[in-house]
Write a protein that holds these residues in place. Sequence first.
Motif, PDB file in Angstrom:
ATOM      1  N   SER A  56       0.821  -1.214   0.000  1.00 27.78           N
ATOM      2  CA  SER A  56       0.000   0.000   0.000  1.00 27.78           C
ATOM      3  C   SER A  56       0.857   1.267   0.000  1.00 27.78           C
ATOM      4  N   ASP A  57       0.230   2.372  -0.361  1.00 30.01           N
ATOM      5  CA  ASP A  57       0.908   3.672  -0.335  1.00 30.01           C
ATOM      6  C   ASP A  57       1.386   4.003   1.082  1.00 30.01           C
ATOM      7  N   HIS A  58       0.545   3.752   2.061  1.00 33.43           N
ATOM      8  CA  HIS A  58       0.895   4.079   3.451  1.00 33.43           C
ATOM      9  C   HIS A  58       2.182   3.374   3.873  1.00 33.43           C
ATOM     10  N   VAL A  59       2.260   2.073   3.657  1.00 35.92           N
ATOM     11  CA  VAL A  59       3.454   1.323   4.044  1.00 35.92           C
ATOM     12  C   VAL A  59       4.648   1.761   3.203  1.00 35.92           C
ATOM     13  N   SER A  60       4.431   2.002   1.924  1.00 35.86           N
ATOM     14  CA  SER A  60       5.524   2.451   1.057  1.00 35.86           C
ATOM     15  C   SER A  60       6.105   3.781   1.535  1.00 35.86           C
ATOM     16  N   ARG A  61       5.246   4.651   2.066  1.00 35.90           N
ATOM     17  CA  ARG A  61       5.722   5.943   2.581  1.00 35.90           C
ATOM     18  C   ARG A  61       6.459   5.769   3.918  1.00 35.90           C
ATOM     19  N   GLN A  62       6.033   4.835   4.758  1.00 38.24           N
ATOM     20  CA  GLN A  62       6.600   4.664   6.092  1.00 38.24           C
ATOM     21  C   GLN A  62       7.828   3.757   6.128  1.00 38.24           C
ATOM     22  N   LEU A  63       7.924   2.813   5.226  1.00 37.68           N
ATOM     23  CA  LEU A  63       8.995   1.813   5.259  1.00 37.68           C
ATOM     24  C   LEU A  63      10.397   2.419   5.245  1.00 37.68           C
ATOM     25  N   PRO A  64      10.679   3.420   4.401  1.00 42.52           N
ATOM     26  CA  PRO A  64      12.024   3.994   4.447  1.00 42.52           C
ATOM     27  C   PRO A  64      12.381   4.580   5.816  1.00 42.52           C
ATOM     28  N   GLN A  65      11.408   5.159   6.511  1.00 40.83           N
ATOM     29  CA  GLN A  65      11.672   5.707   7.846  1.00 40.83           C
ATOM     30  C   GLN A  65      12.018   4.579   8.817  1.00 40.83           C
ATOM     31  N   TRP A  66      11.290   3.465   8.709  1.00 42.25           N
ATOM     32  CA  TRP A  66      11.563   2.317   9.571  1.00 42.25           C
ATOM     33  C   TRP A  66      12.962   1.766   9.287  1.00 42.25           C
ATOM     34  N   ILE A  67      13.313   1.651   8.003  1.00 40.20           N
ATOM     35  CA  ILE A  67      14.644   1.153   7.625  1.00 40.20           C
ATOM     36  C   ILE A  67      15.724   2.071   8.191  1.00 40.20           C
ATOM     37  N   ASP A  68      15.488   3.398   8.099  1.00 37.15           N
ATOM     38  CA  ASP A  68      16.456   4.362   8.651  1.00 37.15           C
ATOM     39  C   ASP A  68      16.642   4.155  10.150  1.00 37.15           C
ATOM     40  N   LEU A  69      15.560   3.880  10.880  1.00 37.61           N
ATOM     41  CA  LEU A  69      15.642   3.687  12.331  1.00 37.61           C
ATOM     42  C   LEU A  69      16.316   2.370  12.707  1.00 37.61           C
ATOM     43  N   ILE A  70      16.020   1.315  11.984  1.00 39.81           N
ATOM     44  CA  ILE A  70      16.522  -0.012  12.372  1.00 39.81           C
ATOM     45  C   ILE A  70      17.900  -0.312  11.788  1.00 39.81           C
ATOM     46  N   PHE A  71      18.100  -0.049  10.501  1.00 37.46           N
ATOM     47  CA  PHE A  71      19.349  -0.420   9.824  1.00 37.46           C
ATOM     48  C   PHE A  71      20.128   0.768   9.280  1.00 37.46           C
ATOM     49  N   GLY A  72      19.571   1.962   9.372  1.00 42.38           N
ATOM     50  CA  GLY A  72      20.162   3.100   8.680  1.00 42.38           C
ATOM     51  C   GLY A  72      20.797   4.138   9.561  1.00 42.38           C
ATOM     52  N   PHE A  73      20.876   5.349   9.005  1.00 36.45           N
ATOM     53  CA  PHE A  73      21.618   6.425   9.650  1.00 36.45           C
ATOM     54  C   PHE A  73      20.993   6.865  10.967  1.00 36.45           C
ATOM     55  N   LYS A  74      19.715   6.552  11.213  1.00 42.12           N
ATOM     56  CA  LYS A  74      19.078   6.919  12.480  1.00 42.12           C
ATOM     57  C   LYS A  74      19.218   5.821  13.542  1.00 42.12           C
ATOM     58  N   SER A  75      20.056   4.832  13.262  1.00 39.77           N
ATOM     59  CA  SER A  75      20.245   3.757  14.236  1.00 39.77           C
ATOM     60  C   SER A  75      21.446   4.002  15.145  1.00 39.77           C
ATOM     61  N   ARG A  76      22.250   5.013  14.820  1.00 41.95           N
ATOM     62  CA  ARG A  76      23.456   5.305  15.594  1.00 41.95           C
ATOM     63  C   ARG A  76      23.678   6.824  15.654  1.00 41.95           C
ATOM     64  N   GLY A  77      24.416   7.263  16.638  1.00 43.13           N
ATOM     65  CA  GLY A  77      24.908   8.627  16.693  1.00 43.13           C
ATOM     66  C   GLY A  77      23.869   9.700  16.942  1.00 43.13           C
ATOM     67  N   GLN A 123      24.398  -1.503  11.598  1.00 48.48           N
ATOM     68  CA  GLN A 123      24.023  -0.438  10.677  1.00 48.48           C
ATOM     69  C   GLN A 123      24.439  -0.851   9.273  1.00 48.48           C
ATOM     70  N   VAL A 124      23.484  -0.765   8.331  1.00 52.03           N
ATOM     71  CA  VAL A 124      23.724  -1.169   6.952  1.00 52.03           C
ATOM     72  C   VAL A 124      23.804   0.044   6.023  1.00 52.03           C
ATOM     73  N   PHE A 125      23.021   1.083   6.321  1.00 54.51           N
ATOM     74  CA  PHE A 125      22.948   2.269   5.463  1.00 54.51           C
ATOM     75  C   PHE A 125      23.417   3.506   6.215  1.00 54.51           C
ATOM     76  N   VAL A 126      24.097   4.417   5.525  1.00 56.41           N
ATOM     77  CA  VAL A 126      24.617   5.619   6.172  1.00 56.41           C
ATOM     78  C   VAL A 126      23.898   6.895   5.728  1.00 56.41           C
ATOM     79  N   LYS A 127      22.960   6.769   4.809  1.00 55.32           N
ATOM     80  CA  LYS A 127      22.160   7.931   4.416  1.00 55.32           C
ATOM     81  C   LYS A 127      20.697   7.505   4.317  1.00 55.32           C
ATOM     82  N   ALA A 128      19.813   8.488   4.222  1.00 56.18           N
ATOM     83  CA  ALA A 128      18.368   8.208   4.221  1.00 56.18           C
ATOM     84  C   ALA A 128      17.998   7.214   3.119  1.00 56.18           C
ATOM     85  N   HIS A 129      17.151   6.263   3.491  1.00 55.92           N
ATOM     86  CA  HIS A 129      16.696   5.259   2.529  1.00 55.92           C
ATOM     87  C   HIS A 129      15.727   5.915   1.542  1.00 55.92           C
TER      88      HIS A 129
END
Length: 141
Positions: A56-77, A123-129
Motif C-alpha cells: 500500500s501507499d501508506h506502508v511504502s511511505r513509512q517503510l524507508p523511515q523504519w529502515i532508517d531507524l533499524i538499519f540506517g543512519f538513524k540507528s546510531r549517533g 548499521q547497513v545504510f549511512v544515508k536516508a533510505h
Amino acid sequence: PEFYRKDSVVDVLWNSGSLQLGATQLGERVHHVDLPPWAENSPRKFGRLLRKALESDHVSRQLPQWIDLIFGFKSRGIAAQEAKNWFHPCSYLGPSRQESKKKSTSFLQMELQAVEFGIVPDQVFVKAHPMKKSDNPTSVK
C-alpha cells in the motif's frame, strides 16, 4: 518474501499434515495458527490482505523511515538521539565488541542485557533510505 507467495502462506499457517506440534500451557493441542477475525479463518485471505497492506501507499511511505531507524543512519549517533532511537550501550553488541569484552567481567552483564532485551542490528545504510518508486500506487481498503 516467500511467506507472501500465494501458496506459501497456507503451508506456514495451516497444519495440513496434522503434525504433532505439542500443547499450549493450558494443555490444548497446537495445530493451525489462530488467524484474526478479519481473515475469516482463511490462510489465503490472510496472506492476500497482508500482501495488499505491505504494497500500500501508506506502508511504502513509512517503510524507508523504519529502515532508517533499524538499519540506517538513524540507528546510531546524533541522528539516533534526535529521533529518540537510542538504546542502552550494551545493546550495540557487534562481533568486534564481543571479542574485546570476552575476558572482562562486564561480558556477562553484556550477555545478560542481550538475552533479556536484544541487540540493535548492525548499521547497513549511512544515508536516508529512498522512497519506493511506483507507477501504479495501491491502497488498502
